[in-house]
Design an enzyme around this catalytic site. Structure first.
Site, PDB file in Angstrom:
ATOM      1  N   GLU A 423       0.928  -0.572   0.036  1.00  0.00           N
ATOM      2  CA  GLU A 423      -0.033  -0.334   0.039  1.00  0.00           C
ATOM      3  C   GLU A 423       0.980   1.171   0.067  1.00  0.00           C
ATOM      4  O   GLU A 423       1.741   1.682   0.603  1.00  0.00           O
ATOM      5  CB  GLU A 423      -1.112  -0.588   1.074  1.00  0.00           C
ATOM      6  CG  GLU A 423      -1.783   1.220   1.611  1.00  0.00           C
ATOM      7  CD  GLU A 423      -2.386   1.174   2.703  1.00  0.00           C
ATOM      8  OE1 GLU A 423      -2.680   2.317   3.528  1.00  0.00           O
ATOM      9  OE2 GLU A 423      -2.269   0.415   3.382  1.00  0.00           O
ATOM     10  N   ASP A 497      -1.341  -1.136   5.314  1.00  0.00           N
ATOM     11  CA  ASP A 497      -1.763  -0.779   6.653  1.00  0.00           C
ATOM     12  C   ASP A 497      -2.130  -1.100   7.703  1.00  0.00           C
ATOM     13  O   ASP A 497      -3.031  -1.790   7.902  1.00  0.00           O
ATOM     14  CB  ASP A 497      -1.474   0.996   6.977  1.00  0.00           C
ATOM     15  CG  ASP A 497      -0.513   1.789   6.489  1.00  0.00           C
ATOM     16  OD1 ASP A 497       0.646   1.036   5.557  1.00  0.00           O
ATOM     17  OD2 ASP A 497      -0.809   3.143   5.310  1.00  0.00           O
ATOM     18  N   ASP A 499      -4.674   0.206   9.625  1.00  0.00           N
ATOM     19  CA  ASP A 499      -6.015   1.669   9.731  1.00  0.00           C
ATOM     20  C   ASP A 499      -6.724   0.657   9.282  1.00  0.00           C
ATOM     21  O   ASP A 499      -6.512   0.283   8.647  1.00  0.00           O
ATOM     22  CB  ASP A 499      -5.202   2.525   9.538  1.00  0.00           C
ATOM     23  CG  ASP A 499      -4.564   3.128   8.545  1.00  0.00           C
ATOM     24  OD1 ASP A 499      -4.707   2.279   7.299  1.00  0.00           O
ATOM     25  OD2 ASP A 499      -4.507   4.426   8.119  1.00  0.00           O
ATOM     26  N   ASP A 501      -7.806   2.771   6.312  1.00  0.00           N
ATOM     27  CA  ASP A 501      -7.879   2.090   5.226  1.00  0.00           C
ATOM     28  C   ASP A 501      -6.941   0.919   4.606  1.00  0.00           C
ATOM     29  O   ASP A 501      -6.788   0.349   3.192  1.00  0.00           O
ATOM     30  CB  ASP A 501      -7.369   3.419   4.465  1.00  0.00           C
ATOM     31  CG  ASP A 501      -8.227   5.002   4.780  1.00  0.00           C
ATOM     32  OD1 ASP A 501      -9.228   4.612   4.539  1.00  0.00           O
ATOM     33  OD2 ASP A 501      -7.361   5.690   4.880  1.00  0.00           O
TER      34      ASP A 501
END
Length: 810
Positions: A423, A497, A499, A501
């Protein structure tokens, strides 16, 4: 009784003994892990299902007991109990102790059977700590017990009955299996499937470790099955049901199209899920394509729909179940994943052509909808083909166009090569610098890729990021060019990641592989990287941790090496391993308590119930105990309703309302949305969380003698008093953090190349999650809910699972 329905000792044929099963269990049940464990249940269940297919059983009851043993009860004919002519012992003993012995080799006993090999119940016996049998036959109850393949009691008449059938109660052997805990959800998926496949059969399953209880009964059979599979979609028509018999092969098919672009096609032979297909599925596909093309070109359809349609086109949006019952099925091995009876192809094809042709003539509007959807699919496929050709001419599907994107590795062996889908360009840059260039390739992804759940194939090919993934993998995509043997990497690793997203991007990638390149998943090539969430350092020493739980464990180990705890009462001094065990139990205890508090169940109520659970595990059945509990709660300020006896559950239930002084703000807010009433019943007391609290509570109680005095082992001999176990736990956690620098990573880009290599990419240090599909139907439903067009199912999913969230990124 007809000859076909006679089932006695004369039907049992002996082929060989049982000696090898315990030495090589994986040969018979696949493995000795969780899959093999559940396979034992399926083997016992298969015998009951065979009775159902013979028309002599319509009810099966399965129970998972608190000790993780399982019982299976049916109302079939019962295992024969007479003396076997050649073996000289009861026929049931032959069935239980001889490997290839059973009624499946005698065509008079079972017209069709899933348990073809005759190894089922004897293998369960060989691999179980105990097997207890009750057979209801001839007006008597017969009982016998076995252990690890050998009988421990003789067959005995223990009573009279008007019932008939068999009860098998077994417990898997801890000396054999590495996993011993049955998964309720895994079992209900299989039992629901069996109920669909056997119209009218009633299957009940109860988990006595919790309050879970399900009953499956579908008079619609396969019609109900396709409706269930399509419940998250928008069907175009009512199910098309085809039933018939050709050359003693029973054939059942149900077909229903929806408005999506993917196909769901399930095939079964004698109730066995042939996940790799076989000749029955080949026949179905050929007949479907031929019947639709024949109706489309015979002058019934408008000219704009009168075009040649391929097999791929007619299966877009198709949901279908193909089930056959055949006397002598030829499966590939004991796992039975592919049907090899070549004669079945023509039989299925013949019935399908005849039945579908008639159906289309009688239902031209449905035929028009189906053909219209297939024509749209054909045109989209042509558009995708043209897009592919244009892209190929421009060089857009060749490696030469990706020098700035794909950082290729040096090795040419696909088995050694790894592709990281990373990402963002920042993390991609770190990964490129930190990788092992010999075997690790990096492909950075910019932003979120296209949601393929909502897109046709031609639109998918226009997505730049997806095109890069397809090109890098080298296996192509789409049925015309897709060849998994050409894939250039045997490890495709999604690295995003931690998180929200990152989770979304990961889900989009998983959707792409599940829908467009399923064999990447089936072959075990797809993985998810596990980058650390935290870095803990003191001076030059650093350690990386994946989760908050890992951090707590590290802190507890650290503080337990520095402190000792003195208790009141008998003046125990707890240190090192004993202290670490106690504090670890406290961590688990309070984590479970937190989950109850999220459901607006106060801690003092749970602890009172734990106290009653210590005294008597089945206290819900004891009226005196429940009345005593009711009074204790009143004394604590709870309002209570009348004690209610539940005839169905066989327990007392008590509904209470907690005083607000025991609820914090979050609990008050939750109680207002979920109803302030708390019902003390099986759902609460028999839940896995509560039962774990009883076990943990007993282990903690031996040392729970407050106040606690915490003393340094070395250095200054200062001490701190803690009033109770919660204060002790909080103090020790805070002490464990002293002098440490804790860094929380929000994304991969925060790590430098060396850190990313050490924690996430180095083969010696990293941990990867392999992506597997255990249940294709459930996986399809989850992707449809999370990534599909319909909002309401997604809202319902979020509401049902909101309280299980442990990390929320706002």
């Amino acid at each position: 009784m007809t000859k076909e329905n006679i089932y006695n000792e004369d039907n049992i044929k002996v082929l060989e003994g049982l000696e090898a099963v315990r030495k090589r269990p994986s040969m018979y049940i696949g493995n000795i892990d969780i899959e093999g464990l559940h396979h034992l249940v399926y083997e016992v269940m298969d015998n009951s299902i065979d009775e159902a297919m013979a028309g002599v059983c319509d009810y099966i009851e399965v129970k998972i007991h608190p000790d993780n043993s399982v019982s299976v009860l049916d109302n079939g004919r019962g295992i024969p109990v007479g003396i076997h002519k050649t073996e000289g012992v009861p026929a049931v003993e032959v069935v239980m102790t001889k490997l290839h012995a059973g009624g499946k080799f005698d065509n008079d006993s079972y017209k069709v059977s899933g348990g073809l090999h005759g190894v089922g119940i004897s293998v369960v016996n060989a691999l179980s700590e105990f097997v207890n049998l009750e057979i209801y036959s001839g007006g008597h109850i017969y009982t016998q017990s076995y252990s690890r393949g050998h009988k421990t009691t003789e067959l005995t008449i223990t009573g009279d009955t008007t019932r008939r059938g068999t009860l098998v109660h077994f417990k898997p052997d801890c000396e054999i299996f590495t996993a011993l805990i049955f998964n309720y959800d895994t079992l209900i998926r299989r039992f629901r499937e069996l109920a669909f496949l056997n119209k009218g059969l009633r299957i009940m399953i109860e988990d006595e470790r919790s309050d879970n209880k399900e009953e499956f009964h579908y008079e619609g059979g396969l019609k109900s099955f396709v409706e269930y599979l399509n419940k998250r979609h928008s069907p175009l028509h009512d199910p098309i049901v085809i039933h018939g018999e050709r050359n003693d092969v029973q054939i059942d098919v149900a077909i229903q199209y929806n408005d999506k672009y993917t196909e769901t096609l399930l095939s079964f032979a004698n109730n066995i899920n042939t996940v790799e297909g076989g000749f029955h599925l080949i026949g179905f596909k050929a007949a479907l394509t031929r019947s639709i093309n024949q109706f489309a070109t015979n002058g019934n359809m408008p000219k704009n729909l009168n075009i040649k349609i391929s097999g791929d086109d007619v299966r877009e949006g198709l949901t279908a179940v193909v089930s056959i019952r055949i006397k002598d099925p030829q499966f590939e091995g004991q796992t039975k994943t592919k049907l090899g009876n070549s004669e079945v192809k023509g039989l299925v094809e013949s019935l399908m052509n005849e039945s579908l042709g008639t159906y289309f003539e009688e239902n031209p509007l449905v035929a028009k909808k189906i053909i219209g959807k297939a024509v749209d699919a054909s045109r989209a496929r042509d558009a995708a083909k043209r897009a592919r050709e244009i892209a190929r001419k421009k060089g857009a599907l060749m490696d030469s166009t990706l020098p700035g994107k794909l950082a290729e590795c040096q090795s040419s062996d696909p088995a050694e090569r790894e592709l990281f889908l990373v990402e963002g360009d920042s993390a991609g840059g770190s990964a490129k610098q930190g990788r092992d260039r010999k075997f690790q390739a990096i492909l950075p992804l910019r932003g979120k890729i296209l949601n393929v759940e909502k897109a046709r194939f031609d639109k998918i090919l226009r997505s730049e990021e997806i095109k890069n993934i397809i090109t890098a993998l080298g296996a192509g995509v789409g049925d015309e060019e897709y060849d998994i043997e050409k894939i250039r990497y045997h490890k495709v690793i999604i690295m995003t990641d931690a998180d929200v997203d990152g989770s979304h991007i990961r889900t989009l990638l998983l959707t792409f592989f599940f829908r467009q390149m399923p064999e990447v998943v089936d072959r075990g090539y797809l993985y998810i990287a596990q980058p650390p969430l935290l870095k803990v350092g003191k001076g030059k020493q650093e350690i990386y941790l994946k989760t908050e739980a890992d951090l707590n464990e590290y802190l507890l180990k650290r503080v337990c090496s520095q402190k000792r705890v003195e208790t009141s009462g008998d003046q125990q001094s707890l240190k090192e391993h004993i202290l670490y065990t106690l504090v670890g139990n406290l961590a688990d205890y309070f984590a479970i308590m937190k989950r109850f508090e999220k459901k607006a169940v106060p801690q003092d109520l749970i602890e009172l119930l734990i106290h009653y659970g210590f005294e008597e595990k089945a206290f819900l059945k004891n009226q005196d105990k429940m009345l005593q509990l009711k009074q204790n709660l009143v004394d604590k300020g709870y309002r209570t309703q009348e004690l209610i006896w539940s005839e169905e559950r066989g327990i007392y239930e008590l509904t209470v309302i907690a005083p607000e002084n025991v609820l914090d703000e979050d609990m008050i807010r939750q109680s207002l949305t979920s109803g302030h009433e708390i019902t003390i019943n099986r759902s609460l007391v028999y839940s896995a969380d509560f039962q774990n609290l009883i076990v943990l509570g007993k282990q903690i109680s031996a040392y729970d003698q407050p106040p606690f005095n915490v003393v340094n082992i070395e250095g200054e001999k200062e001490s701190v008093n803690c009033a109770d176990k919660r204060a002790l736990f909080s103090f020790l956690i805070n002490e464990g953090k002293k002098g440490l620098a804790v860094q929380r990573y929000k994304g991969l880009g925060e790590m430098n190349p060396e850190q990313l290599w050490q924690t996430t990419m180095c083969r010696e240090n990293r941990k990867l999650l392999q992506v597997r599909v255990e249940d294709a139907v459930e996986a399809d439903e989850i992707f449809t809910i999370l990534m599909g067009d319909e909002v309401e199912p997604r809202r319902e999913f979020i509401q049902n699972n909101a309280l299980e969230v442990s990390m929320l990124d706002i």
